[in-house]
Design an enzyme around this catalytic site. Structure first.
Site, PDB file in Angstrom:
ATOM      1  NE  ARG A 256      -4.212   1.733   2.172  1.00  0.00           N
ATOM      2  CZ  ARG A 256      -4.506   2.704   3.043  1.00  0.00           C
ATOM      3  NH1 ARG A 256      -3.709   2.940   4.083  1.00  0.00           N
ATOM      4  NH2 ARG A 256      -5.589   3.441   2.889  1.00  0.00           N
TER       5      ARG A 256
ATOM      6  CB  ILE B 132      -5.733   5.573  -0.841  1.00  0.00           C
ATOM      7  CG1 ILE B 132      -5.490   4.044  -0.910  1.00  0.00           C
ATOM      8  CG2 ILE B 132      -5.135   6.165   0.420  1.00  0.00           C
ATOM      9  CD1 ILE B 132      -4.011   3.673  -0.956  1.00  0.00           C
ATOM     10  CB  SER B 133     -10.917   2.931   0.010  1.00  0.00           C
ATOM     11  OG  SER B 133     -11.676   3.650  -0.931  1.00  0.00           O
ATOM     12  CD  GLN B 134     -11.820   1.488   7.326  1.00  0.00           C
ATOM     13  OE1 GLN B 134     -12.918   1.803   6.872  1.00  0.00           O
ATOM     14  NE2 GLN B 134     -11.637   1.122   8.575  1.00  0.00           N
TER      15      GLN B 134
END
Length: 226
Positions: A49, A75-77
């Site tokens: 990530r 940027i999503s969880q």
């Protein structure tokens, strides 16, 4: 990257996997999933990530929360990325459409499992950057297109699954049409960030759909192209 940095990131990913495992257990009554599938768990522990966050935020890359990536996007969880991936029941060899490339992180998660990912991003600067990051990370099975997510990617349809990473006021009919019979779509739906539900759409053989609300969520809006 030094060997020490690589080890630090690997340890951070392992901690993240444990955190997401705990969230799955805590939300199992809503989602119906008590644990990550083996393939999603493996992908979460493998995808780097830190490659997909802005340079100044790499120290935050493995925290289980969203991060800004510019142009009003995030940027999503990781929990939501894992859950969205699990809910489409990804399998090797499948062709999957992603709406909202963003950072490229969700596409990378999918690419670890399925055969090919087609990803659409409206914001050109984000889409180009994500394509570069995905290529640098070795994801040759992802193709990024700059365009309107509401229209989907008809030239490559039909798709085994569709993952939408921004909230639409309603499910776009073009995406339903591009889903294979028996295919699954995960999409956040709601007019505002305060009233959204993550839906699972299953397309029946006769073209009608079954809808299930899974979880209350907060996503950035899915913006239509001009």
């Amino acid at each position: 990257m030094s060997a020490a940095d690589a080890q630090d990131y690997a340890s951070a990913r392992a901690r993240l996997v444990a955190e997401v495992d705990a969230m799955y257990a805590a939300t199992k009554l809503e989602t119906g999933l008590a644990a990550m599938s083996p393939q999603v768990r493996s992908a979460l522990g493998k995808v780097e990530r830190h490659r997909f966050v802005p340079a100044g935020q790499q120290s935050l890359a493995y925290r289980n929360h969203p991060l800004p990536i510019g142009s009003g996007q995030t940027i999503s969880q990781p929990y939501i990325v894992a859950l969205s991936t699990d809910l489409v029941l990804p399998q090797a060899g499948q062709r999957v459409l992603e709406i909202g490339t963003g950072s490229g992180y969700q596409a990378a998660m999918l690419a670890e499992i399925v055969g090919r990912v087609y990803s659409i991003e409206l914001v050109e600067s984000l889409g180009r950057a994500a394509a570069d990051k995905l290529a640098a990370a070795g994801y040759s099975n992802v193709e990024v297109r700059i365009g309107d997510g509401y229209a989907g990617w008809p030239e490559q349809a039909p798709f085994d699954a569709i993952v939408v990473t921004a909230a639409a006021p309603k499910v776009p009919q073009a995406l339903v049409e591009q889903l294979k019979p028996g295919g699954r779509m995960v999409i956040p739906v709601g007019a505002s960030q305060e009233a959204q539900q993550l839906l699972v759409i299953v397309k029946r053989a006769d073209g009608t759909v079954e809808r299930k609300s899974v979880l209350a969520v907060r996503f950035v809006p899915l913006v239509p192209g001009k």
